[in-house]
Design an enzyme around this catalytic site. Structure first.
Site, short mmCIF file in Angstrom:
data_model
loop_
_atom_site.label_atom_id
_atom_site.label_comp_id
_atom_site.label_asym_id
_atom_site.label_seq_id
_atom_site.Cartn_x
_atom_site.Cartn_y
_atom_site.Cartn_z
N GLU A 70 -1.03 -2.42 2.98
CA GLU A 70 -0.58 -2.82 4.31
C GLU A 70 -1.60 -3.74 4.98
OE1 GLU A 70 2.02 -0.17 7.14
OE2 GLU A 70 -0.10 0.26 7.52
N GLU A 74 -1.31 -7.06 3.46
CA GLU A 74 -0.08 -7.71 3.96
C GLU A 74 -0.30 -8.27 5.35
OE1 GLU A 74 4.65 -6.68 4.83
OE2 GLU A 74 3.27 -5.07 4.27
N CYS A 125 5.38 3.76 7.77
CA CYS A 125 5.09 5.10 7.23
C CYS A 125 6.10 6.14 7.68
CB CYS A 125 3.69 5.55 7.64
SG CYS A 125 2.39 4.52 6.99
N SER A 153 6.45 -3.75 8.00
CA SER A 153 5.74 -3.87 6.72
C SER A 153 6.65 -3.51 5.57
CB SER A 153 4.52 -2.94 6.73
OG SER A 153 3.98 -2.81 5.42
N LYS A 168 11.66 12.87 6.01
CA LYS A 168 11.19 12.60 4.66
C LYS A 168 12.22 13.04 3.62
CE LYS A 168 7.15 10.72 5.42
NZ LYS A 168 6.86 9.35 4.98
N GLU A 201 14.47 10.16 3.55
CA GLU A 201 13.80 9.02 2.92
C GLU A 201 13.80 9.14 1.40
OE1 GLU A 201 9.62 6.69 3.67
OE2 GLU A 201 9.49 8.82 3.25
N GLU A 242 16.95 2.92 -2.15
CA GLU A 242 15.86 1.99 -2.45
C GLU A 242 14.68 2.66 -3.13
OE1 GLU A 242 17.67 0.84 1.61
OE2 GLU A 242 17.01 2.66 0.59
N CYS A 262 2.71 12.64 13.05
CA CYS A 262 3.18 13.59 12.05
C CYS A 262 2.79 15.03 12.37
CB CYS A 262 2.65 13.22 10.67
SG CYS A 262 3.22 11.60 10.11
#
Length: 597
Positions: free
Chosen positions: A284, A287, A311, A331, A370, A373, A378, A527
């Site tokens: 990251e 990037e 994230c 990102s 999560k 996710e 993907e 989190c």
């Protein structure tokens, strides 16, 4: 100008409080607990469950303590016979419309309605049971959250959470009277609406009406299959939350005991999401620096700035729904969980001499999003589903209890090698501002060759529970290859909780504010306040968890992501370099614009 003071009596004891204080809070000052269901310190006052009624001398009706401000000379009784009878009847009425098979309920032992029914000895209800006539439905289509209308008491905490705290409004109150219920848009399943899967509705629900989808049995099955190699990763916030579900007070760091418990549960390898948190910073950060070069040197008008973190899957789904035109700003890095999953079935499997199809990747997360996710299409760049099952912190605690493990007496053990080493910078991913701080520690040193100019590497401006925070870092005396950044002031912003994310992104979208880098976490506190963390939660608990996160960071020898020896070895042996071909193949992804409704 200060507030006026108000004098009153509660249970014949005088007390003085500030004007505007509720009866509920005034009673707390005297250590009198008034029961509540619809009330939560995170949310606005509702006053609709009436469990908190008290008796006020001279008043005709029993006022709701959570919604009634104190007044001069008030004389309040919190436990008179009339009050206790009224509360008992309210509880009985709620139970008459509530499916009460408590022993088979996921929230058994953690249900606020059950606690009150026990406290007021509601063994037999005065009122007719209406459950069978209600036609309740259970929505379990989402990979993250189950919505069971038969357990709903219509306290509306979930609605206020989704609207106030998260600015999502996936849930709403519909109909009136006996037909009133909590519903989604057009009564669609939760996975088909704007729901971000953040799970804040779960942590604020007082009953079992909203719970996380449970994968404990599936995980036990793969652990007990001798033909499979089961690896587990643990997120930063789990190590400072797990103890709360195992009878420890908030703010306990239980990293070593957690590792020990996971080994005793039967996992073949106990590894750390913090390893890929460090990896995320390398990818990251590179990037971000690449985008800055394209924008500032190459004058590429197509380069999207500010760049935002990726994230938090709740945040990613939020921007997909609410700001699809800003998706290029996100990102391309996968979250640490998903980077770990992709590497577990490629790099790790190769190092261990295992077939990828025999490796099962489990993650322990503070987050219900999560689960969603891990199921995104993907996230299969390893050739398989990169992360097979996601358990919340609460689910791990259940497994530990099921296994009969005496957690408090466990020895402290260390993570296994290959993908188990991490830095303090990775640990602070668990707190709002942590990703930003970790990225700045590394990016500044890459560009200048010096440590970030904050005492003991602690970048205090990005820390704390303020909803939106800003920080600026002046870049001076850079390395020759980074000369284009000489004298530049890196402008950063941090938001936690999606309502705060909306405030920030509205300013970015309108051009009112200009930043280079933005960190957003879907949950309040980051989190550590995730939808899969132990219940209850409030700001006092979040602050205790946050303190523990930073203590864990400061206790570690390595506190910068780019100094993690296992990450360095990963690039040398497998990935090559940040943003290289292999990294793009396994560690980066794309996002999908979605409808608002």
């Amino acid at each position: 100008m200060g507030k006026f003071e108000v004098n009153l009596k509660i249970n014949n004891i005088p007390v003085t409080v500030e004007e505007g204080t509720t009866i509920l809070d005034a009673a707390k000052k005297l250590n009198f607990r008034i029961p509540t269901l619809c009330h939560h310190s995170d949310l606005c006052v509702a006053g609709n469950c009436r469990v908190c009624v008290v008796e006020q001398k001279g008043a005709k009706a029993l006022p709701a303590a959570c919604a009634t401000p104190v007044s001069e000379g008030m004389d309040i009784s919190t436990n008179s016979a009339q009050v206790r009878t009224a509360r008992r009847h309210v509880i009985e009425l709620l139970l008459s419309e509530h499916r009460s098979e408590c022993t088979s309920c996921y929230k058994n032992g953690k249900c606020e309605l059950q606690d009150l029914a026990n406290e007021y000895r509601v063994n037999e209800t005065t009122f007719m049971k209406l459950v069978e006539n209600k036609g309740y439905t259970i929505d379990d289509f989402s990979p993250s959250i189950i919505k069971d209308d038969s357990k709903c008491i219509r306290c509306q905490r979930c609605v206020r959470t989704c609207t106030e705290m998260q600015s999502v409004s996936a849930l709403a109150v519909v109909n009136k009277g006996e037909h009133q219920k909590i519903a989604t848009f057009m009564n669609k399943p939760m996975h088909s609406v704007v729901c971000t899967n953040c799970g804040q509705c779960v942590t604020h629900c007082p009953t079992g009406a909203l719970i996380e989808k449970n994968y404990i049995d599936q995980v036990w099955d793969v652990i007990n299959n001798p033909e499979l190699h089961v690896v587990v990763q643990t997120a930063p916030a789990v190590r400072i939350g797990l103890g709360e579900s195992l009878d420890l007070s908030p703010g306990n760091r239980v990293t070593g005991k957690m590792v020990s418990a996971l080994r005793r549960l039967g996992f073949d390898s106990v590894l750390d999401t913090d390893f890929t948190a460090d990896l995320t910073i390398l990818e990251e950060g590179t990037e971000l620096l690449t985008r800055l070069k394209k924008a500032l040197v190459d004058k590429d008008t197509e380069t999207a700035l500010p760049m935002t973190t990726s994230c938090s899957p709740g945040w990613v789904k939020f921007i997909e729904h609410k700001y699809p035109e800003l998706l290029p700003n996100v990102s391309t890095c996968k979250s640490p969980q998903q980077m770990f999953g992709a590497l577990a079935k490629t790099f790790y499997a190769q190092k261990k001499g295992l077939k990828a199809e025999k490796v099962v990747s489990i993650s322990i997360m503070p987050c219900t999003a999560k689960k969603y996710e891990a199921n995104r299409p993907e996230m299969r760049d390893s050739g398989f589903q990169d992360v097979d099952y996601v358990l919340t912190t609460r689910e791990l605690a259940m497994m530990i209890r099921q296994a009969g493990i005496e957690f408090a007496s466990l020895p402290n053990e260390k993570y296994d090698s290959i993908m188990g080493d991490s830095s303090g910078a990775a640990v602070i991913f668990g707190a709002t501002g942590g990703v930003m701080e970790a990225a700045l520690r590394t990016a500044y040193e890459i560009v200048t060759g010096r440590e970030v100019p904050f005492e003991n590497l602690d970048i205090l401006p990005v820390r704390g529970l303020e909803g939106v925070k800003e920080a600026k870092v002046l870049i001076e005396n850079v390395k020759p290859e980074w000369g284009f950044l000489e004298g530049a002031e890196l402008s950063c912003a941090i938001a936690h909780g999606l309502a705060n994310a909306k405030i920030l992104m509205d300013k970015v979208k309108s051009g009112e504010m200009s930043y280079h880098f933005i960190e957003i976490m879907a949950c309040p506190g980051g989190c550590l306040g995730g939808g899969g963390q132990p219940i209850p939660v409030n700001n006092e608990i979040r602050e205790a968890r946050m303190k523990a996160i930073y203590e864990e960071d400061s206790s570690l020898k390595i506190r910068k992501s780019h100094e993690n020896p296992e990450v360095i070895a990963l690039y040398e042996q497998f990935l090559g370099e940040p943003l290289g071909h292999k990294s793009h193949e396994l560690l980066h992804t794309h996002y999908t614009g979605r409808k608002k409704y």
